[in-house]
Design an enzyme around this catalytic site. Structure first.
Site, short mmCIF file in Angstrom:
data_model
loop_
_atom_site.label_atom_id
_atom_site.label_comp_id
_atom_site.label_asym_id
_atom_site.label_seq_id
_atom_site.Cartn_x
_atom_site.Cartn_y
_atom_site.Cartn_z
N HIS A 37 0.95 14.13 6.09
CA HIS A 37 1.59 15.36 5.60
C HIS A 37 0.57 16.47 5.42
CE1 HIS A 37 5.30 13.13 4.99
NE2 HIS A 37 5.89 14.27 4.73
N LYS A 102 11.48 6.19 -1.33
CA LYS A 102 12.02 5.65 -2.58
C LYS A 102 11.75 6.60 -3.72
CE LYS A 102 8.06 2.69 -3.75
NZ LYS A 102 7.47 2.86 -5.07
#
Lengths: 179, 278
Positions: A37, A102
């Protein structure tokens, strides 16, 4: 159980997926976690092209273990999504259709999901050996020097998840992360 | 003096790496099975998948989680033992390295926490204690950082009540438990000093899982926190339900008149450890 084929053809497909819906995902996704990222955002800042076209794609937040010889995949469960919060709105603006991980997401991410009519899905944290059986192929496609944090192209079949944040910005978590 | 070559430690640690990463400990499995029997609907399905995960891991030698932790090693060394043939720490790390390499486990360690950089299998944290006798005990605990990142320490006032302690734990789970891969195992270190409280919050889960405390206060506190946490509705897999946690274990430590340290160690549903004795 709703079926989701990835990458999607267009964002309209996602309108049918409401918060709390159980989803079975098949098709091709890409993995990316913290360092990938960071590199995506550096590339965007430097006006360079990303190693993958994110339009209508799904990113799965995971860093798999190496596969045993002769096997397709090692353990490949979700990592905590909120660590990617600072980067996600920029990627959604590039056409990213959804993310899979999650845990909760921050307010800015929810806003960005709503704006670009994307979705956020969660799968079962810590069920990494079980989830490895849903993987049909796996190959490193970018940032190969990052080891488990590299970008992998993953072909999945009947990968289970639920819609945690839908394209209207509704979340299964009544209280979002305030960090 | 009983002489032990440190090579023996390397060998044993390697075995423990395999055991902890591929085999869910029996008391953990028993609590998961019990919850699965009682759960309903989607939560029953999620718990079934978590149990299936354990069975796939064991049979196929795929680690229980892709986060193969930092393995934390606890050594209890009998004072009548003489360790020969090299350094204890090096011997442990050799065992970790061999186990993680041969088991196809993940390189999750960065040497410098600020510069990050290349990942490796070691070094892993080692806690050593000298005990009476001539036995050497090794415990290897695998902790992933999804649950480590949301664990927490707070220095409470000495006048804090049991319900203050409960409030801290319940708030933490409410705020961040979703990220820690529930159903959780909650370890509490109450009292001591900062580092003692934290260490106890980890070791208490291994020492006391499946065993009820004989002290009434502790028994009551554990039961009460478990009940409150399970009212939060987070549920197994954080997909909603009544099994947000499967056990709460608290360890009490003598402390200073001015303080009451509280360490809350949240562990994911795959509480993974293995132990051996030389």
């Amino acid at each position: 159980m709703k079926k989701l084929i990835v990458p999607i053809k267009n964002k309209k497909v996602l309108a049918d997926f409401r918060k709390g819906d159980m989803v079975s995902i098949s098709g091709v996704l890409y993995t990316a976690r913290d360092k990938a990222h960071q590199r995506f955002l550096t590339a965007i800042k430097e006006k360079k092209s990303l190693p993958i076209d994110l339009n209508n794609q799904f990113l799965y937040y995971t860093g798999p273990t190496p596969a045993l010889p002769g096997r397709i995949s090692g353990a490949i469960g979700p990592t905590t999504s909120s660590r990617m919060d600072a980067f996600t709105p920029r990627l959604l603006a590039l056409g990213l259709a959804g993310t899979i991980g999650k845990g909760k997401r921050g307010k800015e991410v929810i806003k960005a999901i709503k704006k670009s009519k994307a979705v956020y899905l969660v799968t079962i944290g810590g069920a990494a050996a079980y989830l490895s059986r849903k993987i049909k192929s796996l190959s490193k496609v970018a940032y190969k020097d990052l080891g488990p944090e590299a970008v992998f192209k993953v072909e999945v079949k009947d990968f289970p998840a639920i819609v945690a944040i839908d394209s209207k910005g509704n979340s299964i978590y009544s209280d979002t992360l305030t960090l | 003096m009983r002489k032990i070559k440190v090579d023996k430690i390397t060998e044993k640690v390697k075995d423990l790496v395999f055991e902890a990463n591929f085999n869910l400990p029996q008391p953990v499995k028993a609590l998961l099975q019990n919850a699965q029997r009682k759960a309903s609907g989607r939560e029953k399905w999620v718990l079934g998948k978590i149990l299936e995960n354990a069975s796939v891991a064991r049979k196929k030698k795929i680690p229980l989680c892709q986060d193969t932790g930092l393995p934390i090693i606890f050594l209890e060394i009998g004072q009548e033992i003489e360790l020969t043939n090299g350094s204890i720490e090096e011997a442990v790390w050799q065992g970790v390295k061999a186990g993680y390499r041969d088991g196809c486990l993940r390189r999750s360690v960065v040497l410098n926490p600020l510069e990050r950089g290349k990942t490796d299998f070691v070094p892993s944290p080692i806690h050593q204690k000298v005990i009476p006798g001539d036995k050497l005990k090794i415990v290897l605990l695998v902790k992933g950082f999804g649950s480590e990142n949301v664990s927490h320490t707070v220095m409470l006032n000495p006048t804090s009540s049991l319900s203050d302690i409960e409030g801290e734990v319940v708030n933490l789970v409410k705020e961040k438990g979703v990220n820690a891969c529930p159903p959780l195992f909650i370890g509490l270190g109450i009292g001591g000093t900062l580092e003692e409280a934290v260490l106890t919050s980890k070791t208490i889960l291994i020492r006391r899982l499946g065993k009820v405390s004989r002290e009434r206060n502790i028994k009551h506190l554990e039961k009460s926190i478990l009940a409150s946490v399970n009212k939060l509705g987070i549920g197994a897999g954080a997909w909603g339900g009544r099994f947000t946690a499967l056990a709460v274990k608290a360890g009490l430590l003598p402390t200073h008149i001015a303080g009451l340290p509280l360490a809350v160690n949240l562990s994911c549903h795959s509480l993974r450890w293995a132990k051996t004795e030389i």
